[in-house]
Design an enzyme around this catalytic site. Sequence first.
Site, PDB file in Angstrom:
ATOM      1  N   GLU A  55       0.849  -1.183   0.000  1.00  0.00           N
ATOM      2  CA  GLU A  55       0.000   0.000   0.000  1.00  0.00           C
ATOM      3  C   GLU A  55       0.892   1.243   0.000  1.00  0.00           C
ATOM      4  O   GLU A  55       1.621   1.501   0.959  1.00  0.00           O
ATOM      5  CB  GLU A  55      -0.927   0.020   1.210  1.00  0.00           C
ATOM      6  N   ASP A  66      -4.052  10.124   9.481  1.00  0.00           N
ATOM      7  CA  ASP A  66      -2.784   9.571   9.933  1.00  0.00           C
ATOM      8  C   ASP A  66      -2.267  10.203  11.209  1.00  0.00           C
ATOM      9  O   ASP A  66      -2.349  11.421  11.415  1.00  0.00           O
ATOM     10  CB  ASP A  66      -1.730   9.726   8.825  1.00  0.00           C
TER      11      ASP A  66
END
Length: 275
Positions: A55, A66
């Site tokens: 990924e 994130d």
Amino acid sequence: MTSGVHVRDSVVGLDGQAGRREPLLGAFSVAGFPDLGRSVDAFVSYAEGGASMLEVGAPSANPWLDGPAIAAAHRCALRGGDGVRVTLETVRRVSARCDTPVVVMSYWSTVQSLGLRRMAGELASSGAAGCLVPDVPPERLEEWVAAAAEAGISAPLLANRQASYDELSVTGRAATGFVYAPAAAGQRTGYSAGIDLDGLAAFVRSLRHAAPATAVLTGIGVSTPELAAAVVGLEVVDGVEVGSPLVSALADGGLHGAVGLVEEFAASITRSRGR
């Protein structure tokens, strides 16, 4: 047939294979982190270390999903130049060196700035198998999935843990390749305070009921090989994706330590299914 179509057909082999026995390990990092060359080397080494999907995060100035480790990697990667260019070059080089499917993770702002069809087409040309966009606006969902299909790549989607059954049904049925179910509800990547395994299992069962043919991968909170084994051992998901632990290991100890961690994750999830 474009390279994107070719890779997607072998991809993750997840379309229509929900509940498969062999668990998948996805290894995440940010394109261009810590620089382009070492980023490519890391992804190739992760594949050699047991990752069954790679990924590639497209560098973003606002990586809202994130936590600190991956957000810092985004900032570092952006110092190397345009995020889309770095992403495409990373995918191109990785795809040339290994056969492991590459799925790009891109925020909607990046997709929209380039244009949906252009983004999907350039990803396919670079060798990507798919593109996970966690924040596609509902009103653009059909358009994005169609653009990805036209280019020959998959369009995995994020399932919101707070979504209604109807919303889960829409997400699960629209997603191609797989649907991403956060292991820890309401958290960003890098969360490491544990996972409510019963809660995750109940959520995935609800998602499968809404969209039984859609494969499910999970991440966010899967911080150790032991937790990965416990999650896969529930036998409700098709695999796990690991990001922050690898990004931190790469930043702190270099490639050797990060690859060793991939190997530990791969071994742990394989053992959890009695293989």
